[in-house]
Write a protein that holds these residues in place. Sequence first.
Motif, PDB file in Angstrom:
ATOM      1  N   SER A 247       0.587  -1.258   0.066  1.00 17.79           N
ATOM      2  CA  SER A 247       0.005   0.029   0.007  1.00 17.79           C
ATOM      3  C   SER A 247       0.979   1.245   0.113  1.00 17.79           C
ATOM      4  O   SER A 247       0.566   2.269  -0.638  1.00 17.79           O
TER       5      SER A 247
ATOM      6  N   LEU B 255       2.200   2.212  -3.150  1.00 11.70           N
ATOM      7  CA  LEU B 255       1.333   2.931  -4.019  1.00 11.70           C
ATOM      8  C   LEU B 255       1.273   4.554  -3.542  1.00 11.70           C
ATOM      9  O   LEU B 255       0.855   5.259  -4.567  1.00 11.70           O
ATOM     10  N   VAL B 256       1.407   4.451  -2.357  1.00  9.86           N
ATOM     11  CA  VAL B 256       1.589   5.914  -1.842  1.00  9.86           C
ATOM     12  C   VAL B 256       2.478   6.840  -2.606  1.00  9.86           C
ATOM     13  O   VAL B 256       2.527   7.902  -3.101  1.00  9.86           O
TER      14      VAL B 256
ATOM     15  N   GLN C 170       4.028   6.091  -5.529  1.00 10.06           N
ATOM     16  CA  GLN C 170       3.827   6.160  -6.731  1.00 10.06           C
ATOM     17  C   GLN C 170       3.008   7.638  -7.052  1.00 10.06           C
ATOM     18  O   GLN C 170       3.384   8.221  -8.006  1.00 10.06           O
ATOM     19  N   THR C 171       1.962   7.557  -6.143  1.00  7.79           N
ATOM     20  CA  THR C 171       1.060   8.588  -6.208  1.00  7.79           C
ATOM     21  C   THR C 171       1.778   9.819  -5.900  1.00  7.79           C
ATOM     22  O   THR C 171       1.647  11.050  -6.627  1.00  7.79           O
TER      23      THR C 171
ATOM     24  N   VAL D 163      -3.325  13.902  -1.930  1.00  9.04           N
ATOM     25  CA  VAL D 163      -2.916  12.166  -2.067  1.00  9.04           C
ATOM     26  C   VAL D 163      -4.027  11.489  -2.040  1.00  9.04           C
ATOM     27  O   VAL D 163      -4.268  10.479  -2.634  1.00  9.04           O
TER      28      VAL D 163
ATOM     29  N   MET E   2      -5.875   8.906  -4.750  1.00  9.88           N
ATOM     30  CA  MET E   2      -5.838   7.510  -4.561  1.00  9.88           C
ATOM     31  C   MET E   2      -7.208   7.046  -4.282  1.00  9.88           C
ATOM     32  O   MET E   2      -7.569   5.722  -4.080  1.00  9.88           O
ATOM     33  N   ASP E   3      -8.281   7.727  -4.358  1.00  7.35           N
ATOM     34  CA  ASP E   3      -9.796   7.740  -4.241  1.00  7.35           C
ATOM     35  C   ASP E   3     -10.124   7.296  -3.027  1.00  7.35           C
ATOM     36  O   ASP E   3     -10.433   5.826  -2.784  1.00  7.35           O
ATOM     37  N   MET E   4      -9.365   7.710  -1.746  1.00  5.21           N
ATOM     38  CA  MET E   4      -9.482   7.324  -0.625  1.00  5.21           C
ATOM     39  C   MET E   4     -10.136   8.507   0.286  1.00  5.21           C
ATOM     40  O   MET E   4      -9.858   9.745  -0.151  1.00  5.21           O
TER      41      MET E   4
ATOM     42  N   TYR F  36      -6.911   7.369   4.611  1.00  2.51           N
ATOM     43  CA  TYR F  36      -5.245   7.461   3.827  1.00  2.51           C
ATOM     44  C   TYR F  36      -4.742   7.679   5.159  1.00  2.51           C
ATOM     45  O   TYR F  36      -3.488   7.130   5.469  1.00  2.51           O
TER      46      TYR F  36
END
Length: 253
Positions: free
Chosen positions: A96, A99-100, A102-103, A120, A124-126, A131
Amino acid sequence: MSRKPDLSHPDDQQLVRQHSPLVGKIARSLAHNMPPNVLTDDLVQDGMLGLIDAIIRTTRETSGAEFEHYLAQRARGAMIDGLRALDPATRQVRRSMRLVEQTLQQLGHQLGRAPAEGEVAQAMDMALEDYRQLLQQAHGYLLVSLDDLAENADMHGYLEQCAGSDTDPLVLLERSVFRKALASSLRALNAQMQELLNLYYVEEHKMHEIGTRMGLSESRVSQLHASAIAGLRAQLLDAEQNQQLLQPRRAVR
């Protein structure tokens, strides 16, 4: 002519005895900022395995500051591996956090600055709270290692490669652009995160002590710590830097 390293050899046994205090020192320093369930004795045990493995594998000069630096890196790396193995959720958290990172990289390029937490989370659609909960779970997420910077995951560790060559690992590190890239990445963090990292890694305060000093809850300090580390990793692992990061500088004539 150099002999093949063998722990049954008296010289290697002497090296283990000589450098055992170094393992204890690293373990105590690492345990200082870990949860109570992390025992110093367990860290020492893992570190000793790393120390022994390093001594067995090395084919270089076994004295001096450079060799001790190499052993310290290997011992600490073994401790970190041991910590990661303790928690079955660690692998998922690390995925996870990748992915953070990369974002953070993508947003950093798009915005030309370090993105805010809300940006962020949105990318990440969170939900922001979800988050932050992820950051809380990533409390043990540690600073980038040289091995993490290798483009090929199957290649041997950078320090191990150095130890098998005629060049001192410390010299290569000092001649590389790693320090410059790290300093640049630290400057890109906001003032609050810079202060937090300084208190945690340089002054070696615990999370609750940092919270008291900065007027934050301990959980919020933990979240910001994970966010700061992810930000550092995102910049250090950026593809544009990664092509140069492990390249030693040419000697100035």
